[in-house]
Design a protein around this motif. Structure first.
Motif, mmCIF file in Angstrom:
data_model
loop_
_atom_site.group_PDB
_atom_site.id
_atom_site.type_symbol
_atom_site.label_atom_id
_atom_site.label_comp_id
_atom_site.label_asym_id
_atom_site.label_seq_id
_atom_site.Cartn_x
_atom_site.Cartn_y
_atom_site.Cartn_z
ATOM 1 N N SER A 1 0.833 -1.210 0.000
ATOM 2 C CA SER A 1 0.000 0.000 0.000
ATOM 3 C C SER A 1 0.869 1.262 0.000
ATOM 4 N N TYR A 2 2.180 1.120 0.151
ATOM 5 C CA TYR A 2 3.067 2.289 0.079
ATOM 6 C C TYR A 2 3.358 2.734 -1.358
ATOM 7 N N THR A 3 3.081 1.865 -2.328
ATOM 8 C CA THR A 3 3.492 2.154 -3.700
ATOM 9 C C THR A 3 3.008 3.522 -4.226
ATOM 10 N N LEU B 1 17.341 1.337 2.897
ATOM 11 C CA LEU B 1 16.640 2.566 3.254
ATOM 12 C C LEU B 1 15.694 2.386 4.413
ATOM 13 N N CYS B 2 15.453 3.477 5.086
ATOM 14 C CA CYS B 2 14.450 3.519 6.148
ATOM 15 C C CYS B 2 13.907 4.937 6.185
ATOM 16 N N ASN B 3 12.643 5.042 6.583
ATOM 17 C CA ASN B 3 12.053 6.381 6.642
ATOM 18 C C ASN B 3 12.304 7.065 7.985
ATOM 19 N N VAL B 4 12.847 6.333 8.958
ATOM 20 C CA VAL B 4 13.046 6.939 10.283
ATOM 21 C C VAL B 4 13.945 8.184 10.230
ATOM 22 N N ASN C 1 20.329 0.191 11.428
ATOM 23 C CA ASN C 1 18.934 0.423 11.084
ATOM 24 C C ASN C 1 18.039 0.230 12.320
ATOM 25 N N HIS C 2 17.153 1.173 12.552
ATOM 26 C CA HIS C 2 16.288 1.193 13.736
ATOM 27 C C HIS C 2 17.114 1.232 15.027
ATOM 28 N N PHE C 3 18.332 1.701 14.911
ATOM 29 C CA PHE C 3 19.211 1.801 16.082
ATOM 30 C C PHE C 3 20.179 2.962 15.865
ATOM 31 N N VAL D 1 8.621 10.585 15.839
ATOM 32 C CA VAL D 1 8.196 9.194 16.014
ATOM 33 C C VAL D 1 7.251 8.726 14.890
ATOM 34 N N PRO D 2 7.544 7.595 14.237
ATOM 35 C CA PRO D 2 6.620 7.075 13.230
ATOM 36 C C PRO D 2 5.345 6.532 13.871
ATOM 37 N N LYS D 3 4.301 6.366 13.050
ATOM 38 C CA LYS D 3 2.963 6.023 13.530
ATOM 39 C C LYS D 3 2.899 4.679 14.259
ATOM 40 N N PRO E 1 13.486 6.773 17.578
ATOM 41 C CA PRO E 1 12.349 6.266 18.358
ATOM 42 C C PRO E 1 12.400 4.775 18.667
ATOM 43 N N TYR E 2 13.002 3.976 17.770
ATOM 44 C CA TYR E 2 13.079 2.535 18.026
ATOM 45 C C TYR E 2 13.919 2.208 19.256
ATOM 46 N N LEU E 3 14.787 3.114 19.676
ATOM 47 C CA LEU E 3 15.603 2.826 20.865
ATOM 48 C C LEU E 3 14.774 2.762 22.129
ATOM 49 N N THR F 1 -2.662 -6.349 17.672
ATOM 50 C CA THR F 1 -1.242 -6.047 17.474
ATOM 51 C C THR F 1 -1.120 -5.026 16.342
ATOM 52 N N ARG F 2 0.064 -4.470 16.181
ATOM 53 C CA ARG F 2 0.267 -3.507 15.091
ATOM 54 C C ARG F 2 -0.064 -4.159 13.739
ATOM 55 N N GLY F 3 0.352 -5.404 13.571
ATOM 56 C CA GLY F 3 0.063 -6.102 12.315
ATOM 57 C C GLY F 3 -1.439 -6.222 12.072
ATOM 58 N N ILE G 1 -3.742 -4.218 13.320
ATOM 59 C CA ILE G 1 -4.248 -2.872 13.031
ATOM 60 C C ILE G 1 -3.939 -2.500 11.575
ATOM 61 N N VAL G 2 -2.716 -2.856 11.150
ATOM 62 C CA VAL G 2 -2.315 -2.545 9.770
ATOM 63 C C VAL G 2 -3.194 -3.300 8.769
ATOM 64 N N LYS G 3 -3.594 -4.512 9.140
ATOM 65 C CA LYS G 3 -4.463 -5.297 8.252
ATOM 66 C C LYS G 3 -5.750 -4.524 7.951
ATOM 67 N N GLY H 1 -1.438 7.128 7.932
ATOM 68 C CA GLY H 1 -1.615 6.299 9.123
ATOM 69 C C GLY H 1 -0.575 5.197 9.239
ATOM 70 N N ARG H 2 0.191 4.975 8.176
ATOM 71 C CA ARG H 2 1.197 3.927 8.197
ATOM 72 C C ARG H 2 2.536 4.455 8.686
ATOM 73 N N GLY H 3 3.298 3.559 9.332
ATOM 74 C CA GLY H 3 4.588 3.946 9.892
ATOM 75 C C GLY H 3 5.629 4.340 8.850
ATOM 76 N N GLY H 4 5.460 3.847 7.635
ATOM 77 C CA GLY H 4 6.475 4.077 6.602
ATOM 78 C C GLY H 4 6.320 5.383 5.845
ATOM 79 N N GLN H 5 5.508 6.282 6.412
ATOM 80 C CA GLN H 5 5.301 7.600 5.809
ATOM 81 C C GLN H 5 6.629 8.241 5.384
HETATM 82 C C1 G6P Z 1 8.400 2.488 10.428
HETATM 83 C C2 G6P Z 1 9.691 1.869 9.976
HETATM 84 C C3 G6P Z 1 9.509 0.672 9.207
HETATM 85 C C4 G6P Z 1 8.415 -0.071 9.902
HETATM 86 C C5 G6P Z 1 7.154 0.626 9.547
HETATM 87 C C6 G6P Z 1 5.956 0.002 10.183
HETATM 88 O O1 G6P Z 1 8.455 3.780 10.511
HETATM 89 O O2 G6P Z 1 10.727 2.667 9.576
HETATM 90 O O3 G6P Z 1 10.691 -0.012 9.035
HETATM 91 O O4 G6P Z 1 8.414 -1.380 9.604
HETATM 92 O O5 G6P Z 1 7.252 1.997 9.762
HETATM 93 O O6 G6P Z 1 4.808 0.656 9.778
HETATM 94 P P1 G6P Z 1 3.400 -0.061 9.846
HETATM 95 O O7 G6P Z 1 2.420 0.978 9.491
HETATM 96 O O8 G6P Z 1 3.477 -1.185 8.874
HETATM 97 O O9 G6P Z 1 3.250 -0.569 11.240
#
Ligand code: G6P
Ligand code: NAD
Ligand code: MN
Length: 433
Positions: free
Chosen positions: A12-14, A167-170, A198-200, A229-231, A252-254, A276-278, A280-282, A306-310
């Motif tokens: 859905s990020y495409t 890559l990462c969006n953080v 990554n994430h650290f 902080v991502p979503k 934020p992952y720390l 769980t987040r998964g 919710i994402v579903k 609403g997605r973390g990968g914004q």
């Molecule tokens: C974050 C990360 C991703 C992570 C994603 C989760 O910000 O950088 O690596 O997996 O967003 O987002 P989601 O909406 O799938 O929970």
């Protein structure tokens, strides 16, 4: 023009990626766009392809969009390949989360037991793609967004000849958050230097108008709501004075490491409540695809926020354009360390601010980390390296060695049981163990 391939195009990020491409149409010319997915994602890919065609048309772009399940056809002669697939799809993420929680551990897609399981499913597929690229498009760049992004990138760097960047969006979220804290509208007005895995990662400097604004930003984000902080992560307040004393901004992952119990309790509560987040994402994803289906829609909808990968595309499309145009700008990517972080091997992947050139990222050296933080980074790197080794060899002892040093993973019988369940549940995609 360029041939761009997207693997895991049913994501859905495409549409974000497409928006980034449309924005850069004058500097990053695309000749053809190839969307790749697997049978399970065929329908999602078709919806994405439809929306993509409408978005391109609305912006006067005449670029053919191909949909295929055949990687060979797609990769042949490619210039850039974006990898953004989810091995085992969302069900695998949810099972990682549920199994971890069942054995009293944090359940997260890139950290702890979940990150390990994700890596074991994903790395064999990522290496297969890299091997195919060596034959079919040896000069192409592989942009890896597929999680766990740091480990997947390191596996490709070590076991293939393909040119790759992770890559990462953080870092993008951190940069945008810092800009808003400082009241700066253009993120290119200052230089943020980050380093870690990554994430650290940790922000080490914020250079603006000849000064390091890091202490000022630390004050600003310590007081109010942390905008970095991502979503998908609860925006807990860092313990009092932690940031000021640390003299760095931990990503934020720390929080998973420095505030493990708080995160665990929060996660457990959510898992017992809304899911769980998964899970919710579903639901989020179902809503998103309902929106994408609409034949009137020809742009990226707001709901994707609403997605973390914004801001994914701010990283991916800018990186492709920076390589193609030899921009020599600073971006934050996963690449070979080569001495950028003292105390880590040269050939491991690190997430560091780097100058992006036609020849790829040139990592910027970073000031030595304080010993306690360096030790943690080294520990996490050992976890990552053992996990990569386990994902390739299927050696259960290696898997165990990886997991027992991870601060988020339990040991003893709990771990044996959890690992058995992970392996049993993932038989189809993991090595035999
Ligand atoms: C974050 C990360 C991703 C992570 C994603 C989760 O910000 O950088 O690596 O997996 O967003 O987002 P989601 O909406 O799938 O929970
Ligand atoms: P998703 O569940 O929608 O998966 C994307 C697509 O991958 C699906 O359409 C699925 O069918 C397809 N797929 C599964 N296995 C495949 C394979 N072997 N080959 C080709 N396609 C395959 O996932 P999503 O939530 O959109 O996320 C996609 C990926 O991006 C995940 O790995 C996720 O962790 C990652 N991600 C990374 C970041 C980051 O910061 N690096 C941020 C957000 C998401
Ligand atoms: Mn990420």
């Amino acid at each position: 023009g360029l041939k761009l391939v997207v693997i895991g195009a049913g994501s859905s990020y495409t549409p974000e990626l497409m928006e980034g491409i449309i924005k850069r149409q004058n500097e990053f010319p695309i000749r053809e766009l190839w969307l790749v997915d697997i049978e399970d994602g065929r329908e999602k890919m078709a919806i994405i392809a439809g929306l993509t065609r409408r978005m391109l048309e609305k912006n006067g772009l005449d670029i053919p969009v191909y949909e295929t399940l055949d990687r060979t056809e797609a990769l042949t002669g490619a210039d850039f390949v974006c990898s953004q697939f989810r091995a085992g799809c969302l069900e695998a993420r949810i099972s990682d989360e549920r199994i971890s929680l069942k054995y009293d551990m944090i359940g997260q897609e890139t950290n702890g037991l979940g990150g390990f399981a994700n890596a074991c499913r994903t790395i064999p597929i990522a290496l297969a793609i890299a091997k195919e690229m060596e034959q079919l498009c040896p000069d192409a760049w592989l942009l890896n967004f597929t999680n766990p992004s740091g480990m997947v990138t390191e596996a490709i760097l070590k076991y293939s000849k393909v040119k790759t960047v992770g890559l990462c969006n953080v870092p993008v979220i951190m940069q945008k958050g810092i800009a808003s804290a400082l009241g700066i509208s253009d993120i290119n007005e200052f230089i943020m230097q980050v380093a870690g895995l990554n994430h650290f990662i940790f922000a080490r400097h914020i250079f603006h108008e000849g000064k390091d604004k890091l202490p000022q930003v630390i004050e600003l984000i310590s007081e109010g709501n942390d905008p970095l902080v991502p979503k998908n992560i609860p925006p807990f307040k860092w313990p009092d004075r932690l940031l000021a004393n640390m003299g760095m901004i931990p990503c934020p992952y720390l929080r998973y490491y420095y505030m493990s119990d708080d995160m665990y309790r929060q996660e457990l509560g959510e898992a017992q409540g809304e899911g769980t987040r998964g899970e919710i994402v579903k639901e989020l994803e179902r809503e998103l695809f309902e929106i994408y289906r609409n034949p009137e829609l020809a742009e990226k909808p707001k709901a994707l926020e609403g997605r973390g990968g914004q801001y994914y595309s701010d990283a991916a499309c800018e990186l492709m354009s920076a390589i193609y145009n030899d921009k020599r700008i600073i971006m934050h990517v996963n690449t070979r360390n080569d001495g950028a972080i003292a105390g880590l091997p040269d050939d491991c992947a690190v997430e560091v601010s780097s100058m992006i050139t036609r020849s790829g990222p040139m990592p910027l050296n970073v000031e030595p980390f304080p010993e306690d933080v360096l030790r943690l980074i080294q520990l996490m790197k050992s976890f990552e390296q053992l996990t990569i080794e386990a994902a390739i060899s299927g050696n259960r002892y290696t898997a165990w060695r990886a997991l027992v040093i991870n601060p988020l993973v339990k040991s003893g019988q709990l771990l044996e049981n959890a690992l058995d369940e992970v392996i049993e549940h993932n038989k189809a995609l993991m090595p035999a163990f």
